[in-house]
Design a protein around this motif. Structure first.
Motif, PDB file in Angstrom:
ATOM      1  N   GLU A 174      13.705   0.875  -3.164  1.00 10.14           N
ATOM      2  CA  GLU A 174      13.902  -0.481  -2.668  1.00 10.14           C
ATOM      3  C   GLU A 174      13.469  -0.645  -1.206  1.00 10.14           C
ATOM      4  OE1 GLU A 174      17.677  -2.301  -2.019  1.00 10.14           O
ATOM      5  OE2 GLU A 174      18.708  -0.419  -1.601  1.00 10.14           O
ATOM      6  N   ALA A 175      13.409   0.456  -0.447  1.00  6.35           N
ATOM      7  CA  ALA A 175      12.999   0.371   0.954  1.00  6.35           C
ATOM      8  C   ALA A 175      11.549  -0.076   1.100  1.00  6.35           C
ATOM      9  CB  ALA A 175      13.201   1.722   1.636  1.00  6.35           C
ATOM     10  N   PHE A 176      10.777   0.032   0.014  1.00  5.43           N
ATOM     11  CA  PHE A 176       9.365  -0.344   0.058  1.00  5.43           C
ATOM     12  C   PHE A 176       9.049  -1.504  -0.892  1.00  5.43           C
ATOM     13  CE2 PHE A 176       9.546   3.638   2.148  1.00  5.43           C
ATOM     14  CZ  PHE A 176       8.521   3.619   3.077  1.00  5.43           C
ATOM     15  N   THR A 232       0.759   4.093  -2.617  1.00  8.06           N
ATOM     16  CA  THR A 232       1.165   3.543  -3.906  1.00  8.06           C
ATOM     17  C   THR A 232       0.462   4.218  -5.069  1.00  8.06           C
ATOM     18  OG1 THR A 232       1.596   1.447  -2.799  1.00  8.06           O
ATOM     19  CG2 THR A 232       1.396   1.374  -5.193  1.00  8.06           C
ATOM     20  N   TYR A 233      -0.740   4.704  -4.829  1.00  6.80           N
ATOM     21  CA  TYR A 233      -1.418   5.475  -5.873  1.00  6.80           C
ATOM     22  C   TYR A 233      -2.209   6.625  -5.263  1.00  6.80           C
ATOM     23  CZ  TYR A 233      -5.727   2.811  -4.763  1.00  6.80           C
ATOM     24  OH  TYR A 233      -6.818   2.254  -4.134  1.00  6.80           O
ATOM     25  N   CYS A 238       0.795  -1.231   0.000  1.00  5.40           N
ATOM     26  CA  CYS A 238       0.000   0.000   0.000  1.00  5.40           C
ATOM     27  C   CYS A 238       0.825   1.277   0.000  1.00  5.40           C
ATOM     28  CB  CYS A 238      -0.918   0.005   1.218  1.00  5.40           C
ATOM     29  SG  CYS A 238      -2.062  -1.385   1.270  1.00  5.40           S
ATOM     30  N   MET A 239       2.121   1.175   0.335  1.00  4.06           N
ATOM     31  CA  MET A 239       2.959   2.380   0.477  1.00  4.06           C
ATOM     32  C   MET A 239       4.186   2.280  -0.424  1.00  4.06           C
ATOM     33  SD  MET A 239       3.076   2.360   4.641  1.00  4.06           S
ATOM     34  CE  MET A 239       3.761   0.708   4.614  1.00  4.06           C
ATOM     35  N   GLY A 273       3.453  -1.969   8.432  1.00  2.00           N
ATOM     36  CA  GLY A 273       4.668  -1.399   7.873  1.00  2.00           C
ATOM     37  C   GLY A 273       5.439  -2.390   7.024  1.00  2.00           C
ATOM     38  N   THR A 274       6.590  -1.959   6.535  1.00  3.58           N
ATOM     39  CA  THR A 274       7.387  -2.830   5.660  1.00  3.58           C
ATOM     40  C   THR A 274       7.865  -4.077   6.398  1.00  3.58           C
ATOM     41  OG1 THR A 274       9.326  -1.463   6.182  1.00  3.58           O
ATOM     42  CG2 THR A 274       8.159  -0.982   4.126  1.00  3.58           C
TER      43      THR A 274
END
Length: 349
Positions: free
Chosen positions: A140-142, A116-117, A90-91, A297-298
């Motif tokens: 790349e963190a997400f 993300t959108y 989502c992020m 979160g990630t």
């Protein structure tokens, strides 16, 4: 692949999604470029397209349950390479400096998470476009690593429906011996049943439709209770450690609070915006709690992907082509899907 992307977009609240060509940004040093293989269809996509929350900016390309393959990486990317199977949820960014971000709870970023959108890129101010497209570029963190032993077409819902239930199940340490109730068996609810059961919990589904009992037990529930039958609800009073309430409309949660054990917790997942109705009496006479949650979160998203890989848990999906999205929205609004639509992007453009 160039940065020219093909997707589907809505151009107003009352228009259908139609083919849409646009440019993805140039690859930044920490970016990963992904060829999208599958994109899940979430009910929040429908809400956003119809501007139900009053903040949509058009044109909007929905989609935040993305599984794909890496095709290019920026100069400073360390964890991914071309050919890797990855996911995007989502992020796609956050400030990365506040306390929630440092705790890998980026969804609660104090400076505003980048979705993300239909969100503003925090570096160049451009609008983000989602997974209803053939490619995406993300820091790349997400980007998440997807277990390749899973059926990739059934993985996308894990990135939203999966993590939104994993987060409270993880927070409240659900495991063997835990008793969990899931209120509402739908797209999110069926993932809650599967994941809670895989954690070792004894799962009960509370739903208004008796026709869902067989499916509930097939998915991993031990018990089924008609939630609109007061006599049936009495049989599970003071029973559950955790209740996951996934009903998306305003409703009285008092009967569900009464099913909690002493010090039990009811987590509101489905209802956004409108305050739920409830009596404080069962809270005070049982030290029970009512809390809310939002995705994960990630760190938690990677955890649920790894868990699902280990236990072979995926969503029950119906595969569609991109051109079938408007019909899918109509069916989704009616609850006519078991249990999530996933778009096959490889065969859509």
């Amino acid at each position: 692949m160039s940065n020219k992307a093909k997707g589907y977009a809505a151009h107003s609240a009352d228009s259908p999604l139609v083919p849409f060509e646009f440019e993805r940004r140039d690859l930044r040093a920490d970016d990963v470029q992904i060829e999208i293989l599958y994109s899940g269809v979430c009910h929040s996509d429908l809400h956003t397209v119809h501007n139900d929350w009053g903040a949509t900016q058009y044109p909007v390309v929905p989609g935040h349950e993305i599984v794909g393959r890496v095709i290019a990486v920026g100069d400073k990317v360390k964890n991914f390479k071309a050919g890797d199977v990855v996911g995007v949820g989502c992020m796609v960014d956050s400030c990365r400096e506040c306390e929630p971000c440092h705790e890998h709870e980026e969804q609660f970023c104090e400076n505003g998470v980048t979705m993300t959108y239909d969100s503003d890129d925090r570096h160049d101010g451009t609008r983000t476009y989602g997974g209803y497209s053939n490619q995406i570029i993300v820091s790349e963190a997400f980007v998440l690593r997807v277990p390749e032993n899973l059926d990739l077409s059934a993985v996308p819902p894990i990135l939203c429906a999966g993590v939104i239930v994993w987060s409270p199940l993880n927070l409240y340490k659900v495991g063997k011996g835990s008793k969990v109730a899931v209120v509402g068996l739908g797209g999110v609810g069926h993932m809650a049943v599967k994941i809670a059961a895989a954690l070792g919990a004894e799962v009960t589904v509370l739903d208004i439709a008796a026709s869902k009992e067989a499916d509930a037990k097939r998915l991993g529930a031990t018990h089924f209770v008609l939630s609109n039958d007061p006599e049936q609800l009495k049989t599970v009073a003071n029973t559950f450690d955790l209740v996951l309430d996934i009903v998306p409309v305003k409703h009285d949660i008092t009967p569900f609070v009464e099913t909690l054990k002493l010090k039990g917790t009811l987590v509101i997942i489905g209802l956004i915006g409108l305050a739920p109705e409830f009596s404080t009496v069962p809270l005070m006479f049982g030290r029970r709690a009512v809390v809310g949650t939002m995705i994960g979160g990630t760190k938690e998203t990677q955890e649920v992907l790894d868990f699902c890989g280990k236990h072979n848990v995926v969503s029950d999906v119906e595969i569609i082509k991109m051109s079938e999205i408007n019909e899918a929205y109509v069916r989704m609004a009616k609850g006519d899907v078991k249990y999530r639509f996933v778009i096959d992007m490889q065969n859509s453009f």
